[in-house]
Design an enzyme around this catalytic site. Structure first.
Site, short mmCIF file in Angstrom:
data_model
loop_
_atom_site.label_atom_id
_atom_site.label_comp_id
_atom_site.label_asym_id
_atom_site.label_seq_id
_atom_site.Cartn_x
_atom_site.Cartn_y
_atom_site.Cartn_z
N SER A 1 -29.12 -43.82 -35.87
CA SER A 1 -30.55 -44.07 -36.11
C SER A 1 -30.90 -45.54 -35.91
CB SER A 1 -30.87 -43.69 -37.55
OG SER A 1 -32.11 -44.22 -37.95
N GLU B 1 -32.64 -47.08 -37.81
CA GLU B 1 -32.64 -47.69 -39.15
C GLU B 1 -31.40 -48.55 -39.38
OE1 GLU B 1 -34.50 -47.80 -42.25
OE2 GLU B 1 -36.16 -47.40 -40.90
N TYR C 1 -30.56 -45.21 -46.46
CA TYR C 1 -30.37 -44.34 -45.29
C TYR C 1 -29.75 -45.14 -44.14
CZ TYR C 1 -31.68 -41.55 -41.19
OH TYR C 1 -31.65 -40.86 -40.01
O1 G4F Z 1 -42.22 -41.17 -40.52
P1 G4F Z 1 -41.33 -41.98 -41.37
O2 G4F Z 1 -41.08 -41.47 -42.74
O3 G4F Z 1 -40.00 -42.16 -40.54
P2 G4F Z 1 -38.82 -43.23 -40.67
O4 G4F Z 1 -38.68 -43.73 -42.05
O5 G4F Z 1 -39.03 -44.27 -39.62
O6 G4F Z 1 -37.53 -42.37 -40.33
C1 G4F Z 1 -37.48 -41.50 -39.21
O7 G4F Z 1 -37.05 -42.20 -38.07
C2 G4F Z 1 -35.72 -42.73 -38.15
C3 G4F Z 1 -35.40 -43.41 -36.84
O8 G4F Z 1 -35.85 -44.72 -36.88
C4 G4F Z 1 -34.73 -41.61 -38.43
F1 G4F Z 1 -33.48 -42.09 -38.47
C5 G4F Z 1 -35.11 -40.91 -39.71
O9 G4F Z 1 -34.22 -39.81 -39.94
C6 G4F Z 1 -36.51 -40.38 -39.56
O10 G4F Z 1 -36.54 -39.41 -38.55
O11 G4F Z 1 -41.91 -43.46 -41.53
C7 G4F Z 1 -42.29 -44.22 -40.41
C8 G4F Z 1 -43.03 -45.47 -40.89
C9 G4F Z 1 -42.28 -46.25 -41.96
O12 G4F Z 1 -42.40 -47.62 -41.70
C10 G4F Z 1 -43.05 -45.94 -43.25
O13 G4F Z 1 -43.01 -46.97 -44.24
O14 G4F Z 1 -44.25 -45.06 -41.49
C11 G4F Z 1 -44.45 -45.80 -42.69
N1 G4F Z 1 -45.37 -45.06 -43.55
C12 G4F Z 1 -46.61 -45.52 -43.95
N2 G4F Z 1 -47.18 -44.64 -44.76
C13 G4F Z 1 -45.17 -43.87 -44.11
C14 G4F Z 1 -46.32 -43.59 -44.87
N3 G4F Z 1 -44.14 -42.99 -44.01
C15 G4F Z 1 -44.26 -41.82 -44.67
N4 G4F Z 1 -43.21 -40.92 -44.57
N5 G4F Z 1 -45.35 -41.49 -45.45
C16 G4F Z 1 -46.42 -42.35 -45.58
O15 G4F Z 1 -47.39 -42.09 -46.27
#
Ligand code: G4F
Length: 324
Positions: free
Chosen positions: A126, A128, A150
């Site tokens: 990832s 991450e 993670y």
């Molecule tokens: O959609 P996210 O939760 O994905 P995240 O954390 O980037 O992880 C995904 O991608 C990774 C690869 O880089 C994978 F390894 C992992 O398994 C998964 O598929 O969040 C994306 C971004 C983050 O910066 C988070 O802080 O969106 C931001 N965000 C802002 N508001 C939010 C929110 N994320 C979520 N889930 N919910 C919100 O309300």
């Protein structure tokens, strides 16, 4: 025809991967744990796949599944996939998304030595792992510097993949940047945005609450990333491969693309930020340089950012319109 074992088969990538391999005539096996509510529905929708009970947290059981299936290829996609959830369950995340990879690699190496044939493994790594990245864009040489439980678990799995590669296991570590599809649950930000846009677009009311709007991510199309993993498994030399589009957008860019698709231009009336969705630490920007993967196993993104947003919004609109 290859015999393939997939951990995490009921997830977004596992489903696309299983469908693709089945269509190509491969023999597909998946490992599911007893608490996986999606398993029965998945099997009903995918006859022809053999499911095996196993748990990434149970090393002996995991090894037994590898032994019983005797695969030519293993795709290790299982584990905790939510970065946000990993802050609530850091130890479980370390076990399922980190240590379990070592068990998969060790079992594959033992099978390879016993059977006297190659066992190819793909580790779903990832972006991450780069966390507070030392450089932008990130490539295979960028220092690993995770900022989340993670990311730290995935960093261990990524490093131990390299260790087993040097012992003669054909293990490719695909460093997957964010990749999306209509199969994403609303716990991920893109689906949360598109499903809210569809709902607000249809009803004209409602507010979407998000956390960090400034985070920039490199969002690609999940089936392309599954294709990349298959190519990496079958590439002549195992390696680390960044799988990414090379372009980043902020969370607010995503909102600004999704809402006009449903006819909503007045964003401030329908968007708020809520501290509850802000993570203790959040990587500011993750964007990949996939030059190596494009050159060697010939990986190509098929959809642009705008096409991804449009398809996702249209899917959620259609689902809601049908009363879903
Ligand atoms: O959609 P996210 O939760 O994905 P995240 O954390 O980037 O992880 C995904 O991608 C990774 C690869 O880089 C994978 F390894 C992992 O398994 C998964 O598929 O969040 C994306 C971004 C983050 O910066 C988070 O802080 O969106 C931001 N965000 C802002 N508001 C939010 C929110 N994320 C979520 N889930 N919910 C919100 O309300």
């Amino acid at each position: 025809m290859s015999r393939v074992l997939i951990t995490g088969i009921t997830g977004q990538d596992g489903g696309y991967l299983a469908e693709r391999l089945l269509a190509e005539g491969d023999e597909v096996h998946g490992m599911v744990h007893s608490g996986d509510d999606a398993a029965a529905g998945f099997l009903a929708g995918h006859p022809g796949i053999a499911l095996h009970d196993g748990d990434l947290g149970d090393s002996a059981g995991l090894s037994r599944v590898v032994e019983a299936v005797g695969p030519d290829e293993i795709y290790n996609l299982g584990g905790i996939s939510s970065v946000a959830f990993s802050w609530e369950q850091p130890v479980l995340t370390a076990e399922l998304s980190g240590v379990a990879a070592a068990v998969v690699f060790q079992s594959a190496l033992q099978l390879q030595e016993r059977a006297g044939r190659r066992v190819a493994v793909v580790q779903a790594s990832s972006s991450e792992i780069f966390g507070d990245a030392a450089e932008s864009p990130q490539d295979e040489e960028t220092p690993v510097r995770p900022v989340s439980p993670y990311g730290a678990a995935k960093a261990y799995a990524h490093h131990i993949a390299g260790v087993y590669r040097s012992r003669g296991l054909h293990v490719a570590s695909c460093i997957l940047f964010n990749h999306e599809s209509p199969r994403r649950p609303t716990t991920f930000v893109t689906r949360k945005i598109t499903s809210a846009a569809a709902r607000i677009g249809l009803t004209g009311t409602g507010v979407l609450s998000l956390g960090n709007l400034d985070a920039r991510r490199d969002w690609g199309w999940a089936p392309d990333y599954v294709d990349a993993m298959v190519r990496a498994a079958r590439h002549e030399s195992p390696d680390d491969f960044v799988v990414a589009t090379g372009t980043s957008h902020s969370v607010s860019d995503f909102v600004r693309s999704a809402f006009p698709r449903v006819g909503i231009e007045d964003l401030p009336a329908h968007l708020e930020t809520d501290e509850a969705f802000v993570r203790p630490v959040d990587a500011p920007e993750l964007v990949g340089n996939a030059t190596k993967a494009r050159r060697e196993p010939q990986l190509r993104p098929t959809l642009s950012f705008e096409e991804i947003v449009d398809r996702r919004v249209d899917h959620d609109l259609a689902t809601l319109g049908e009363g879903g």
